[in-house]
Scaffold this motif. Structure first.
Motif, PDB file in Angstrom:
ATOM      1  N   TYR A 105       0.832  -1.205   0.000  1.00  0.00           N
ATOM      2  CA  TYR A 105       0.000   0.000   0.000  1.00  0.00           C
ATOM      3  C   TYR A 105       0.869   1.259   0.000  1.00  0.00           C
ATOM      4  CZ  TYR A 105      -3.971   3.011   1.273  1.00  0.00           C
ATOM      5  OH  TYR A 105      -4.946   3.977   1.297  1.00  0.00           O
ATOM      6  N   LEU A 106       1.978   1.217   0.752  1.00  0.00           N
ATOM      7  CA  LEU A 106       2.886   2.355   0.782  1.00  0.00           C
ATOM      8  C   LEU A 106       3.519   2.593  -0.591  1.00  0.00           C
ATOM      9  CD1 LEU A 106       4.638   1.771   4.226  1.00  0.00           C
ATOM     10  CD2 LEU A 106       3.092   3.649   3.643  1.00  0.00           C
ATOM     11  N   VAL A 107       3.814   1.514  -1.299  1.00  0.00           N
ATOM     12  CA  VAL A 107       4.361   1.649  -2.656  1.00  0.00           C
ATOM     13  C   VAL A 107       3.334   2.321  -3.569  1.00  0.00           C
ATOM     14  CG1 VAL A 107       5.101   0.375  -4.706  1.00  0.00           C
ATOM     15  CG2 VAL A 107       5.987  -0.261  -2.455  1.00  0.00           C
ATOM     16  N   VAL A 108       2.059   1.928  -3.431  1.00  0.00           N
ATOM     17  CA  VAL A 108       0.987   2.554  -4.211  1.00  0.00           C
ATOM     18  C   VAL A 108       0.936   4.058  -3.948  1.00  0.00           C
ATOM     19  CG1 VAL A 108      -1.521   2.688  -4.490  1.00  0.00           C
ATOM     20  CG2 VAL A 108      -0.407   0.466  -4.372  1.00  0.00           C
ATOM     21  N   LEU A 109       1.187   4.459  -2.684  1.00  0.00           N
ATOM     22  CA  LEU A 109       1.156   5.875  -2.318  1.00  0.00           C
ATOM     23  C   LEU A 109       2.461   6.602  -2.644  1.00  0.00           C
ATOM     24  CD1 LEU A 109      -0.695   5.694   1.134  1.00  0.00           C
ATOM     25  CD2 LEU A 109      -1.624   6.415  -1.063  1.00  0.00           C
ATOM     26  N   GLY A 110       3.441   5.863  -3.208  1.00  0.00           N
ATOM     27  CA  GLY A 110       4.655   6.522  -3.672  1.00  0.00           C
ATOM     28  C   GLY A 110       5.886   6.371  -2.817  1.00  0.00           C
ATOM     29  N   ALA A 111       5.869   5.487  -1.809  1.00  0.00           N
ATOM     30  CA  ALA A 111       7.030   5.314  -0.934  1.00  0.00           C
ATOM     31  C   ALA A 111       8.070   4.418  -1.607  1.00  0.00           C
ATOM     32  CB  ALA A 111       6.612   4.708   0.404  1.00  0.00           C
ATOM     33  N   SER A 112       9.356   4.714  -1.365  1.00  0.00           N
ATOM     34  CA  SER A 112      10.435   3.860  -1.858  1.00  0.00           C
ATOM     35  C   SER A 112      10.668   2.712  -0.894  1.00  0.00           C
ATOM     36  CB  SER A 112      11.724   4.674  -2.001  1.00  0.00           C
ATOM     37  OG  SER A 112      12.189   5.083  -0.720  1.00  0.00           O
ATOM     38  N   THR A 113      11.413   1.699  -1.334  1.00  0.00           N
ATOM     39  CA  THR A 113      11.736   0.570  -0.462  1.00  0.00           C
ATOM     40  C   THR A 113      12.544   1.031   0.739  1.00  0.00           C
ATOM     41  OG1 THR A 113      11.796  -0.855  -2.409  1.00  0.00           O
ATOM     42  CG2 THR A 113      12.769  -1.728  -0.391  1.00  0.00           C
ATOM     43  N   LEU A 114      13.491   1.956   0.521  1.00  0.00           N
ATOM     44  CA  LEU A 114      14.279   2.496   1.629  1.00  0.00           C
ATOM     45  C   LEU A 114      13.381   3.196   2.631  1.00  0.00           C
ATOM     46  CD1 LEU A 114      16.963   3.202   2.994  1.00  0.00           C
ATOM     47  CD2 LEU A 114      17.123   5.199   1.484  1.00  0.00           C
ATOM     48  N   ALA A 115      12.418   3.983   2.143  1.00  0.00           N
ATOM     49  CA  ALA A 115      11.511   4.697   3.041  1.00  0.00           C
ATOM     50  C   ALA A 115      10.676   3.724   3.868  1.00  0.00           C
ATOM     51  CB  ALA A 115      10.591   5.611   2.234  1.00  0.00           C
ATOM     52  N   ILE A 116      10.230   2.635   3.238  1.00  0.00           N
ATOM     53  CA  ILE A 116       9.441   1.632   3.967  1.00  0.00           C
ATOM     54  C   ILE A 116      10.276   1.034   5.088  1.00  0.00           C
ATOM     55  CG2 ILE A 116       8.324  -0.629   3.773  1.00  0.00           C
ATOM     56  CD1 ILE A 116       7.551   0.190   0.890  1.00  0.00           C
ATOM     57  N   GLY A 117      11.544   0.695   4.801  1.00  0.00           N
ATOM     58  CA  GLY A 117      12.425   0.147   5.833  1.00  0.00           C
ATOM     59  C   GLY A 117      12.634   1.112   6.976  1.00  0.00           C
ATOM     60  N   LEU A 118      12.836   2.395   6.661  1.00  0.00           N
ATOM     61  CA  LEU A 118      13.031   3.404   7.707  1.00  0.00           C
ATOM     62  C   LEU A 118      11.772   3.584   8.551  1.00  0.00           C
ATOM     63  CD1 LEU A 118      15.045   6.125   5.746  1.00  0.00           C
ATOM     64  CD2 LEU A 118      15.874   4.706   7.634  1.00  0.00           C
ATOM     65  N   ILE A 119      10.610   3.598   7.892  1.00  0.00           N
ATOM     66  CA  ILE A 119       9.342   3.763   8.616  1.00  0.00           C
ATOM     67  C   ILE A 119       9.154   2.628   9.617  1.00  0.00           C
ATOM     68  CG2 ILE A 119       6.821   3.665   8.356  1.00  0.00           C
ATOM     69  CD1 ILE A 119       7.277   5.094   5.599  1.00  0.00           C
ATOM     70  N   GLU A 120       9.364   1.384   9.164  1.00  0.00           N
ATOM     71  CA  GLU A 120       9.176   0.230  10.040  1.00  0.00           C
ATOM     72  C   GLU A 120      10.198   0.215  11.171  1.00  0.00           C
ATOM     73  OE1 GLU A 120       6.632  -2.177  10.054  1.00  0.00           O
ATOM     74  OE2 GLU A 120       5.853  -0.550   8.830  1.00  0.00           O
ATOM     75  N   GLY A 121      11.453   0.517  10.839  1.00  0.00           N
ATOM     76  CA  GLY A 121      12.497   0.514  11.861  1.00  0.00           C
ATOM     77  C   GLY A 121      12.250   1.548  12.945  1.00  0.00           C
ATOM     78  N   ILE A 122      11.900   2.774  12.541  1.00  0.00           N
ATOM     79  CA  ILE A 122      11.646   3.842  13.519  1.00  0.00           C
ATOM     80  C   ILE A 122      10.410   3.526  14.353  1.00  0.00           C
ATOM     81  CG2 ILE A 122      10.998   6.270  13.755  1.00  0.00           C
ATOM     82  CD1 ILE A 122      12.733   6.812  11.255  1.00  0.00           C
ATOM     83  N   ALA A 123       9.377   2.976  13.714  1.00  0.00           N
ATOM     84  CA  ALA A 123       8.140   2.657  14.442  1.00  0.00           C
ATOM     85  C   ALA A 123       8.387   1.605  15.520  1.00  0.00           C
ATOM     86  CB  ALA A 123       7.069   2.163  13.459  1.00  0.00           C
ATOM     87  N   GLU A 124       9.116   0.545  15.178  1.00  0.00           N
ATOM     88  CA  GLU A 124       9.368  -0.517  16.153  1.00  0.00           C
ATOM     89  C   GLU A 124      10.311  -0.048  17.258  1.00  0.00           C
ATOM     90  OE1 GLU A 124       7.742  -3.238  16.413  1.00  0.00           O
ATOM     91  OE2 GLU A 124       6.636  -2.969  14.542  1.00  0.00           O
ATOM     92  N   ALA A 125      11.312   0.768  16.907  1.00  0.00           N
ATOM     93  CA  ALA A 125      12.212   1.300  17.927  1.00  0.00           C
ATOM     94  C   ALA A 125      11.455   2.196  18.892  1.00  0.00           C
ATOM     95  CB  ALA A 125      13.354   2.073  17.257  1.00  0.00           C
TER      96      ALA A 125
END
Length: 398
Positions: free
Chosen positions: A42-62
């Motif tokens: 879904y994030l890719v559909v909204l225009g997020a890059s793979t790097l951005a997805i990794g950063l979003i998940e990492g920051i959220a879990e931290a």
């Protein structure tokens, strides 16, 4: 429901409040995993890059791991755990409608971030509340039950998401709207069916649970649990590497989610029986057995190249999770003083979160540099190190 009803025995002799907390975890996990299973796409559909997805998940879990420390300490200071747990579940529930309503990447990122803050707020107080509610002779069963129901949600959610996507012609927003229902069901259940037990009259309430003086009151046995769990977490890294291994072995993209479904089914089915067993047998011995199963899982995944070998490794991986995760929580509850249980679970979760982040980075570096086999062989070595440390402290483990 009054306090007496919440503490009265349910099935298997466990208080009804613990069963309620288990179903609260299951409902929220169904909701979260329905969304999480589809969120990267879904994030890719909204225009997020793979790097951005990794950063979003990492920051959220931290963020969730850090918040757990402070919410656990706050529950000790307040002497009330249900309030913070309910706030955490309520905050997570309120973020769920944002996902289907969002039209920009920023809204989805904000909702994901707040959802993880809610997870952080509820985690340590909920675990401390389970320890408070469970009779000392049933702590293993209590944590095993909670883990079993929680993990059931982890495979029910993605299966529902897959089914709804197939029926709706890949309508992301429909799936996200359906996910709202179990989230608010979880919030309603904790508000109505869970209550704090009556505190002992002589129970001390710490003024500053995270001060050096209070942390020094956590006994050596507790810090050994934290240390063993940290080394153990370094050995198991993220389950995403199971998916990568499946892809490398040629499993079709359509069937890749089945890897995590299989792992979570075994995890869910084994958690409660092992928890009940832990109330009858030495917990250290069971934990050692769980670490031995992880060594076997890593070796099978590393050394066998076929999909049948991967399936055996994934089953063993799920079994070791069922044998260790609820058991580690029970060991924390055993070792920590009653008035510092929230703080103890918060610190335990923070150390585990940091270790998982480090483990996943190391696993990725090993994978890129030396391949999948080296990654899982390194995991087996670290699991063996944790097992050796546990056996060396065998007297403590008993």
């Amino acid at each position: 429901m009054n306090d007496h009803a919440a503490a009265s025995p349910g099935r298997a002799g466990l208080p009804r409040g613990i069963w309620a907390l288990g179903f609260v975890s299951m409902l929220m996990d169904i909701s979260s995993e329905m969304i999480h299973a589809l969120l990267p796409a879904y994030l890719v559909v909204l225009g997020a890059s793979t790097l951005a997805i990794g950063l979003i998940e990492g920051i959220a879990e931290a963020t969730a791991a850090i918040v757990k420390v402070f919410s656990g300490a706050l529950s000790d200071w307040l002497g009330r755990r249900k309030l913070l747990a309910a706030i955490g579940y309520g905050l997570a529930a309120c973020t769920k409608p944002v996902f289907p309503l969002a039209t920009t990447l920023g809204w989805v990122v904000a909702a994901r971030f707040i959802d993880r803050i809610g997870k952080g707020i509820r985690g340590a107080p909920r675990d401390a509340l389970i320890a408070d509610l469970a009779p000392p002779g049933l702590r293993g069963a209590a944590f095993g039950l909670r883990q079993s129901l929680d993990t059931a949600g982890a495979f029910i959610g993605p299966l529902l998401a897959i089914g709804l996507m197939a029926l709706s012609g890949n309508d992301f927003r429909l799936v996200f709207w359906v996910a709202v229902l179990p989230a608010f069901g979880a919030f309603a259940l904790i508000v109505l069916a869970v209550h704090d037990p009556q505190p002992a009259a002589a129970l001390r309430r710490p003024r500053s649970p995270l001060s050096r003086r209070e942390l020094a009151r956590l006994p050596p046995a507790y810090w050994w649990v934290v240390g063993i769990a940290a080394v153990f977490t370094l050995a198991r890294f993220s389950e995403a590497f199971l998916v990568l291994r499946a892809q490398a072995l040629g499993l079709g993209l359509m069937w890749v989610p089945a890897v995590l479904v299989l792992m979570n089914v075994v995890y869910s089915l084994s958690s409660y029986p092992v928890g009940r067993l832990a109330d009858r047998l030495p917990r250290g011995a069971l934990l050692a057995a769980g670490l031995a199963v992880l060594v076997a899982a890593d070796l099978v995944i590393a050394l066998f190249d076929g999909l049948s070998g991967l399936a055996v490794g994934v089953v063993l991986w799920g079994l070791h999770m069922g044998m260790t995760q609820g058991l580690l929580a029970a060991l924390v509850a055993d070792a920590a003083p009653t008035e510092l249980r929230g703080t103890a679970f918060g610190v335990f979760n923070l150390v585990g979160g940091v270790a998982l982040l480090v483990a996943s980075v190391l696993a990725g570096a090993l994978w890129d540099g030396f391949g999948a086999r080296a990654t899982f062989l390194a995991g087996a070595g670290l699991a063996g190190l944790a097992l050796a440390g546990l056996l060396w402290r065998g007297r403590w483990a008993r």
